[in-house]
Design an enzyme around this catalytic site. Structure first.
Site, PDB file in Angstrom:
ATOM      1  N   ASP A 192       0.776  -1.184  -0.058  1.00 36.95           N
ATOM      2  CA  ASP A 192       0.027   0.080   0.021  1.00 36.95           C
ATOM      3  C   ASP A 192       0.642   1.305   0.177  1.00 36.95           C
ATOM      4  O   ASP A 192       0.370   2.373   0.359  1.00 36.95           O
ATOM      5  CB  ASP A 192      -0.850  -0.040   1.047  1.00 36.95           C
ATOM      6  CG  ASP A 192      -0.107   0.023   2.454  1.00 36.95           C
ATOM      7  OD1 ASP A 192       1.252  -0.202   2.520  1.00 36.95           O
ATOM      8  OD2 ASP A 192      -0.935   0.057   3.630  1.00 36.95           O
ATOM      9  N   CYS A 225       5.314  -0.590   2.310  1.00 33.61           N
ATOM     10  CA  CYS A 225       5.686  -1.959   2.725  1.00 33.61           C
ATOM     11  C   CYS A 225       7.150  -1.780   3.149  1.00 33.61           C
ATOM     12  O   CYS A 225       7.305  -2.626   4.172  1.00 33.61           O
ATOM     13  CB  CYS A 225       5.805  -2.634   1.201  1.00 33.61           C
ATOM     14  SG  CYS A 225       6.833  -1.876  -0.024  1.00 33.61           S
ATOM     15  N   HIS A 280       8.762  -3.702  -4.080  1.00 32.63           N
ATOM     16  CA  HIS A 280       8.064  -4.122  -2.792  1.00 32.63           C
ATOM     17  C   HIS A 280       9.098  -4.801  -1.671  1.00 32.63           C
ATOM     18  O   HIS A 280      10.210  -5.478  -2.290  1.00 32.63           O
ATOM     19  CB  HIS A 280       7.224  -5.224  -2.970  1.00 32.63           C
ATOM     20  CG  HIS A 280       6.110  -5.687  -1.989  1.00 32.63           C
ATOM     21  ND1 HIS A 280       5.305  -4.674  -1.619  1.00 32.63           N
ATOM     22  CD2 HIS A 280       6.129  -6.725  -1.260  1.00 32.63           C
ATOM     23  CE1 HIS A 280       4.652  -5.421  -0.359  1.00 32.63           C
ATOM     24  NE2 HIS A 280       5.314  -6.634  -0.381  1.00 32.63           N
TER      25      HIS A 280
END
Length: 219
Positions: A87, A90, A196
């Site tokens: 979101d 991370c 990520h």
């Protein structure tokens, strides 16, 4: 007005002290788990870390290949990820999980990192290609992606060595070392294709995974 301000200041100071005490207690409790991950990766030569902002977002094909490469490395070294929500928070969620054994303290982690950026401007400003105040204010916002500068600031703030198992073709393992103090602990993260971060564990000591929200995930 003075009493209210004093009360708020005391409460904020107490929250910070509580956060650091929890982090210390948990770091003691889980040091054996961190050591297990370290033993798995002990034969890897780390690449020096260079603080920088995010400047490259891969296309879907490159991201897919990078993801497969990261999964292969996790399998080879007997490691697993505790997956956190994609979101925009991370990096801070993954750091929170390593510090507190829960990704839910990501706001506190972000706040401490931004404090470090503000209070120690001379340590990071040369890496930021924009107005520095604009940069750290942007980093204080919910959902703003962390970068390699915030990783260095986190290492400095928490006196921790941060180790990244990456998906990069030529760079498997990166270490971020505190600049002016000896590390008191090690935080282990996986890093996929500049997009990520997850929290990293020895597969035999992994905590129970609570399914995160999959907002903005590619996989």
């Amino acid at each position: 007005m003075g009493d209210s301000s004093s009360s708020t200041s005391w409460s904020s100071k107490k929250d910070t002290e509580d956060d650091r005490m929890i982090a210390f207690m948990l770091s003691e409790e889980y040091s054996k788990l961190d050591g297990a991950v370290g033993r798995r990766l002990s034969n890897l030569a780390p690449v020096p870390h260079v603080p920088r902002i995010n400047c490259y977002i891969p296309n879907l094909n490159d991201a897919t290949l990078d993801h497969q490469r990261l999964l292969q490395r996790l399998n080879v070294y007997g490691l697993c990820e505790l997956k956190v929500s994609g979101d925009g928070n991370c990096q801070f969620r993954a750091l929170s999980d390593q510090l507190y054994r829960s990704p839910e303290y990501h706001k506190q982690v972000r706040r401490e990192v931004v404090k470090q950026l503000k209070e120690c401007r001379s340590m990071y400003e040369s890496y930021v290609p924009m107005k520095y105040k604009r940069y750290y204010k942007k980093m204080g916002k919910f959902g703003e992606w962390g970068d390699h500068i915030t990783l260095q600031a986190a290492a400095d703030r928490f006196a921790a060595k941060i180790c990244l198992l990456t998906s990069f073709r030529d760079t498997c393992f990166i270490e971020i070392i505190p600049q002016y103090q000896a590390p008191k602990g090690v935080l282990w993260l996986s890093f996929w294709s500049e997009v990520h971060y997850n929290s990293l564990y020895d597969i035999q000591a992994a905590p129970v995974q609570h399914k995160p929200k999959r907002k903005h995930w590619l996989f």
